[in-house]
Enzyme design. Structure first.
Site, short mmCIF file in Angstrom:
data_model
loop_
_atom_site.label_atom_id
_atom_site.label_comp_id
_atom_site.label_asym_id
_atom_site.label_seq_id
_atom_site.Cartn_x
_atom_site.Cartn_y
_atom_site.Cartn_z
N HIS A 148 0.87 -1.19 0.00
CA HIS A 148 0.00 0.00 0.00
C HIS A 148 0.90 1.24 0.00
O HIS A 148 2.02 1.19 0.54
CB HIS A 148 -0.85 -0.05 1.27
N ASP B 207 3.11 -4.28 8.17
CA ASP B 207 1.90 -3.51 7.95
C ASP B 207 0.74 -4.48 8.15
O ASP B 207 0.44 -5.29 7.29
CB ASP B 207 1.93 -2.94 6.53
N GLN C 185 -4.48 -5.12 7.07
CA GLN C 185 -5.48 -6.08 6.56
C GLN C 185 -5.40 -7.42 7.28
O GLN C 185 -6.13 -8.36 6.91
CB GLN C 185 -5.29 -6.30 5.04
N LYS D 141 -10.57 -0.49 10.48
CA LYS D 141 -10.74 -1.68 9.63
C LYS D 141 -11.13 -2.91 10.46
O LYS D 141 -11.20 -4.02 9.94
CB LYS D 141 -9.44 -1.97 8.87
N CYS E 268 -4.72 2.33 -3.79
CA CYS E 268 -3.53 2.88 -3.14
C CYS E 268 -2.35 1.93 -3.31
O CYS E 268 -1.55 1.74 -2.38
CB CYS E 268 -3.76 3.18 -1.66
N1 7TS Z 1 -1.76 -0.73 4.61
C1 7TS Z 1 -2.67 -1.52 4.02
C2 7TS Z 1 -2.29 -2.92 3.62
C3 7TS Z 1 -3.94 -1.02 3.78
O1 7TS Z 1 -4.85 -1.81 3.19
C4 7TS Z 1 -4.26 0.30 4.17
C5 7TS Z 1 -5.60 0.92 3.85
C6 7TS Z 1 -3.30 1.06 4.82
C7 7TS Z 1 -2.04 0.51 5.02
C8 7TS Z 1 -3.55 2.43 5.32
O2 7TS Z 1 -4.43 2.40 6.39
P1 7TS Z 1 -5.00 3.77 7.02
O3 7TS Z 1 -6.02 3.31 8.00
O4 7TS Z 1 -3.84 4.45 7.68
O5 7TS Z 1 -5.56 4.55 5.89
N2 7TS Z 1 -6.23 0.35 2.73
C9 7TS Z 1 -7.29 0.84 2.07
C10 7TS Z 1 -7.86 0.17 0.99
O6 7TS Z 1 -7.48 -0.90 0.59
N3 7TS Z 1 -8.89 0.89 0.53
O7 7TS Z 1 -8.99 2.00 1.25
C11 7TS Z 1 -8.00 1.98 2.22
#
Ligand code: 7TS
Length: 411
Positions: free
Chosen positions: A122, A199, A202, A225, A365
């Site tokens: 990501h 990371d 997910q 999430k 992303c």
């Molecule tokens: N890493 C992964 C693997 C992610 O899927 C996401 C967000 C992030 C980091 C960033 O997370 P945040 O909470 O700091 O924004 N992924 C997604 C997605 O797949 N669609 O919208 C956000």
């Protein structure tokens, strides 16, 4: 154990119509919905206990502080960390990874060091490292993927070498639906005196996480999430590193003594938490963890795998559907990126929305991954434990209807 067929009732938002059809929410990789159990805790906090933490001696302040710190303990247990001092509250995964690039990166990365990530990352696990290597004269390297989207482990053995200082990888991909062998990769990193950053955005919502078993040096994830609110997340770090790292932000709450020209910091974990934190968010994240634990992370993982095993063959039967990532449902998580022949994924997502089915379309992303796969974009359906086989059927029907609608080249 909770009965999965009744779990939906906990999520009021799911009971609405979108474009005159009952909503089917399949955008859980972007963010998940919140159960009443979490919403109630948020409301209860603001109605009964709201006060700033770590400073007041009055009763509300003590209650807020106790609830906030109890939540840290819930997080510690959830990820199987050794101690609460290793659990830092952040705004989310992005903040955690940025803190690491700044704080760990500034302290430990030297010119010529290599930072290893993969093509499936990501953007929030790419850009902070691009910035760091630029500041330090270090080098960013990418682990290649196999045709099914797994990390090429033979290549990893070459690329992770004595020049490597950091290996930073997603535990679960937000596009390909793969689970990466973090424990094995952490061993490779450690054999070369590099740290392993995970990371977990997910992963934490969908499966049991044990940071000690993985031997991760750092692990970042987001509350939103996993049934918690937006604006709260966690960065886990081994004490041995956090002790040696400087905070990224400075100000109230994180100090011990402030003199005119210099200051000292509180002990872990508070030295990293400058300013009034997201108290309500942290407490509600604790409630989300209670909620997930009551269902059981193993049960959640198995149930989602059942859904995948149900939906993947049906998707394939439609014809003209390309599914990215592993083809074996047992190796594919509930994140399913796909394309329909000759139809742009944005048109697919819009058409599905007309049927009340919410999916995401775009690069997710993960632009380097899209380039690597030679794709402009994909559609993506992502399941969570409150989705049902009926939701999967609605997705399949909506895709069939979309295919039918566009069949005469209506684009
Ligand atoms: N890493 C992964 C693997 C992610 O899927 C996401 C967000 C992030 C980091 C960033 O997370 P945040 O909470 O700091 O924004 N992924 C997604 C997605 O797949 N669609 O919208 C956000």
């Amino acid at each position: 154990m909770r009965d999965f067929s009744t779990i939906r009732k906990d999520f009021p938002i799911l009971f609405q119509e979108v474009n005159d059809e009952p909503l089917v929410y399949l955008d859980n990789a972007a963010t998940t919905q919140k159960p009443t159990q979490v919403l109630d805790v948020l409301r209860h906090y603001y109605e009964n206990d709201n006060a700033n933490v770590h400073r007041g001696v009055h009763t509300l302040a003590e209650r807020a502080t106790e609830d906030y710190e109890n939540s840290r303990e819930k997080v510690r247990a959830f990820i199987h960390a050794k101690e609460t001092a290793e659990v830092l509250f952040t705004r989310g995964t992005t903040t955690g990874l940025n803190w690491l690039a700044r704080s760990y990166g500034d302290a430990f990365i030297k010119e010529g060091d290599e930072i290893v990530i993969s093509y499936m990352e990501h953007h929030s696990n790419i850009i902070p490292w691009q910035q760091l290597v630029e500041r330090k004269g270090a080098k960013l390297r990418y682990l290649p993927l196999t045709d099914e989207g797994f990390i090429d482990m033979a290549a990893a053995k070459e690329i992770i070498n004595e020049k490597t200082a950091i290996v930073s990888l997603a535990y679960v991909s937000n596009v390909l639906g793969v689970i990466n062998p973090i424990k094995e990769l952490a061993e490779m990193a450690h054999a070369n005196d590099a740290v392993m950053i995970v990371d977990g955005a997910q992963a934490a919502p969908h499966m049991t996480v044990d940071v000690q078993e993985l031997d991760a040096d750092f692990f970042a994830f987001s509350g939103h999430k996993m049934c918690g609110p937006t604006g709260i997340g966690v960065l886990y770090g081994k004490r041995q590193w956090l002790e040696q790292m400087e905070p990224v932000e400075f100000g109230g709450e994180m100090i011990d003594f402030v003199n005119l020209y210099d200051s000292t910091w509180k002990e872990l974990p508070w030295k990293f938490e400058a300013g009034t934190p997201n108290i309500a968010g942290a407490i509600a994240l604790g409630a989300a963890i209670d909620y997930l634990n009551e269902i059981g992370m193993e049960n959640i993982h198995h149930y989602e795998q059942e859904l995948v095993a149900y939906v993947l063959p049906k998707l394939r039967e439609i014809g003209g559907v390309t599914i990215y990532g592993p083809q074996d449902p047992e190796q594919h998580t509930g994140v399913i990126a796909f394309n329909l022949e000759n139809i742009h994924p944005h048109d697919v997502a819009t058409a599905l929305d007309m049927e009340g089915v919410a999916v995401r379309a775009g690069h997710h992303c993960a632009q380097p991954l899209m380039n690597y796969l030679n794709l402009p974009a994909t559609a993506r359906a992502s399941f969570y434990f409150y989705n049902t086989k009926e939701d999967a059927d609605r997705l399949i029907e909506a895709i069939q209807a979309t295919k039918e609608f566009f069949k005469d080249g209506a684009i």
